[in-house]
Design an enzyme around this catalytic site. Structure first.
Site, PDB file in Angstrom:
ATOM      1  N   LYS A   1     -54.001  23.551  71.966  1.00  0.00           N
ATOM      2  CA  LYS A   1     -54.858  22.374  72.024  1.00  0.00           C
ATOM      3  C   LYS A   1     -54.317  21.270  71.097  1.00  0.00           C
ATOM      4  O   LYS A   1     -53.706  21.566  70.076  1.00  0.00           O
ATOM      5  CB  LYS A   1     -56.235  22.826  71.535  1.00  0.00           C
ATOM      6  CG  LYS A   1     -57.273  21.797  71.320  1.00  0.00           C
ATOM      7  CD  LYS A   1     -58.475  22.461  70.648  1.00  0.00           C
ATOM      8  CE  LYS A   1     -59.444  21.436  70.109  1.00  0.00           C
ATOM      9  NZ  LYS A   1     -58.923  20.658  68.983  1.00  0.00           N
TER      10      LYS A   1
ATOM     11  N   LYS B   1     -47.561  12.212  72.506  1.00  0.00           N
ATOM     12  CA  LYS B   1     -47.710  11.652  71.156  1.00  0.00           C
ATOM     13  C   LYS B   1     -46.349  11.398  70.504  1.00  0.00           C
ATOM     14  O   LYS B   1     -46.213  10.577  69.611  1.00  0.00           O
ATOM     15  CB  LYS B   1     -48.492  12.655  70.281  1.00  0.00           C
ATOM     16  CG  LYS B   1     -49.880  12.197  69.903  1.00  0.00           C
ATOM     17  CD  LYS B   1     -50.476  12.998  68.736  1.00  0.00           C
ATOM     18  CE  LYS B   1     -50.604  14.481  68.973  1.00  0.00           C
ATOM     19  NZ  LYS B   1     -51.078  15.247  67.804  1.00  0.00           N
TER      20      LYS B   1
HETATM   21  P1  ADP Z   1     -50.606  19.351  67.105  1.00  0.00           P
HETATM   22  O1  ADP Z   1     -49.131  19.236  67.140  1.00  0.00           O
HETATM   23  O2  ADP Z   1     -51.112  20.634  67.677  1.00  0.00           O
HETATM   24  O3  ADP Z   1     -51.301  18.162  67.719  1.00  0.00           O
HETATM   25  P2  ADP Z   1     -50.234  19.013  64.260  1.00  0.00           P
HETATM   26  O4  ADP Z   1     -49.178  20.004  63.988  1.00  0.00           O
HETATM   27  O5  ADP Z   1     -49.831  17.584  64.331  1.00  0.00           O
HETATM   28  O6  ADP Z   1     -51.062  19.384  65.568  1.00  0.00           O
HETATM   29  O7  ADP Z   1     -51.346  19.242  63.143  1.00  0.00           O
HETATM   30  C1  ADP Z   1     -52.515  18.479  63.039  1.00  0.00           C
HETATM   31  C2  ADP Z   1     -52.915  18.362  61.568  1.00  0.00           C
HETATM   32  O8  ADP Z   1     -53.297  19.638  61.058  1.00  0.00           O
HETATM   33  C3  ADP Z   1     -51.788  17.857  60.689  1.00  0.00           C
HETATM   34  O9  ADP Z   1     -52.262  16.879  59.810  1.00  0.00           O
HETATM   35  C4  ADP Z   1     -51.301  19.103  59.965  1.00  0.00           C
HETATM   36  O10 ADP Z   1     -50.795  18.840  58.691  1.00  0.00           O
HETATM   37  C5  ADP Z   1     -52.573  19.926  59.871  1.00  0.00           C
HETATM   38  N1  ADP Z   1     -52.279  21.375  59.809  1.00  0.00           N
HETATM   39  C6  ADP Z   1     -51.766  22.161  60.769  1.00  0.00           C
HETATM   40  N2  ADP Z   1     -51.639  23.432  60.353  1.00  0.00           N
HETATM   41  C7  ADP Z   1     -52.113  23.470  59.082  1.00  0.00           C
HETATM   42  C8  ADP Z   1     -52.256  24.512  58.082  1.00  0.00           C
HETATM   43  N3  ADP Z   1     -51.926  25.777  58.335  1.00  0.00           N
HETATM   44  N4  ADP Z   1     -52.782  24.152  56.876  1.00  0.00           N
HETATM   45  C9  ADP Z   1     -53.149  22.874  56.617  1.00  0.00           C
HETATM   46  N5  ADP Z   1     -53.026  21.865  57.504  1.00  0.00           N
HETATM   47  C10 ADP Z   1     -52.515  22.150  58.730  1.00  0.00           C
HETATM   48 MG    MG Z   2     -47.949  17.769  68.039  1.00  0.00          MG
END
Ligand code: ADP
Ligand code: MG
Length: 291
Positions: free
Chosen positions: A13, A44
């Site tokens: 998601k 994105k």
């Molecule tokens: P996606 O790629 O699934 O859209 P992202 O990797 O960009 O999501 O992560 C969304 C947010 O959640 C970011 O700001 C990221 O730093 C934070 N995040 C993801 N995993 C963790 C974690 N294990 N601990 C703290 N923050 C996290």
């Molecule tokens: Mg992403």
């Protein structure tokens, strides 16, 4: 003997931690001496950010809009520890299929034999969410990625998206599609998050590859525009990402999951809801009694 290229796809998601997990995974795999390409397949287009000091790269679709003929190398950028970074990109807002970037980029790389030329060990596709559109299903359907992993927290919407992904995988599993390597349980640490994910994988005959805690080290690293592997290499969180990388590097056998039907999933969630409520009420009662 020519080495075998391992192609994996990470689904989940939006906002669940795919790009964060994928980038740390790429970074940890590159530390192991493997040649890695991270292929962002989210409109994105921010998948590879933390591998490049927070900088964005031109996407395949943007580049194609500028010139009609492109060389694959126009859209491949070097990141942390020599990782090759690519962003498929998205259509102009409101126009066209968001999966088109993936289809276009995959075709381009195939024609120009990029993976062979770069002598890659691993390609990781970082793909958005549900299998709602043909383009997003490409890495699964065409069997481009052999192994699919899903990033999920214990939140229902995230589990719902993973269950949908399982449906997509099941659909193509008998016609050469990718199979499931497992669930990467992210943002662990809230009460019962592990129990909920464990129960979900048991119900769907899948497995958890790694439990990744929610960690402020990840936040700090991201604010510096870096992966945790790069910004905090000696942290416990970096150790968790290295453990994940080690498991994925050694992973060979994936399988078809058993997704739940929508009503079954709803009932399953409701049972957990009742259980958590009961626990909460018991806590309040015993707490109250102590006063
Ligand atoms: P996606 O790629 O699934 O859209 P992202 O990797 O960009 O999501 O992560 C969304 C947010 O959640 C970011 O700001 C990221 O730093 C934070 N995040 C993801 N995993 C963790 C974690 N294990 N601990 C703290 N923050 C996290
Ligand atoms: Mg992403």
């Amino acid at each position: 003997m020519a080495k075998k290229l391992k192609q994996i796809a990470i689904y989940g998601k939006g906002g669940i931690g795919k790009s964060t997990t994928t980038s740390n995974l790429s970074a940890a795999l590159s530390e192991m001496g493997l040649k890695v390409m991270q292929f962002g397949c989210d409109p994105k287009s921010d998948s590879t950010n933390t591998l490049r000091d927070g900088k964005y790269i031109p996407t395949v679709l943007d580049t194609l809009r500028e010139k009609t003929v492109i060389k694959a190398h126009d859209v491949i950028f070097e990141g942390f520890n020599g990782i090759y970074c690519v962003e498929a990109g998205g259509p102009a807002p409101g126009v066209g299929c968001a999966g088109r970037g993936i289809i276009t980029a995959v075709e381009l790389f195939k024609q120009q034999k990029v993976f062979e030329e770069l002598d890659l060990d691993v390609v990781i596709y970082d793909v958005l969410g549900d299998v709602v559109c043909g383009g997003f299903a490409v890495p699964i359907r065409e069997g481009i990625a052999e192994h699919v992993f899903t990033v999920s927290s214990s939140d229902f919407m995230s589990i719902y998206a993973s269950n949908n992904l399982f449906k997509g995988i099941s659909k193509y599993s008998n016609s050469g599609g990718a199979l499931l390597g497992g669930v990467i349980a992210n943002s662990m640490g809230t009460p019962y998050s592990k129990e909920i994910i464990d129960d979900f994988v048991a119900k769907t005959h899948t497995n958890v590859v790694e439990y990744i805690p929610r960690s402020v080290t990840v936040t700090q690293s991201e604010l510096q525009g870096k992966t945790t592997i790069e910004a905090a290499p000696n942290s416990a969180q970096a150790g968790v990402y290295r453990s994940l990388a080690d498991k994925i590097a050694r992973h060979t056998e994936s399988k078809a999951p058993t997704p739940m039907e929508v009503t079954e999933l709803r009932e399953w969630a409701a049972k957990w809801g009742d259980y958590l409520l009961e626990l909460e009420q018991n806590k309040i009662t015993s707490h109250g009694a102590a006063i």
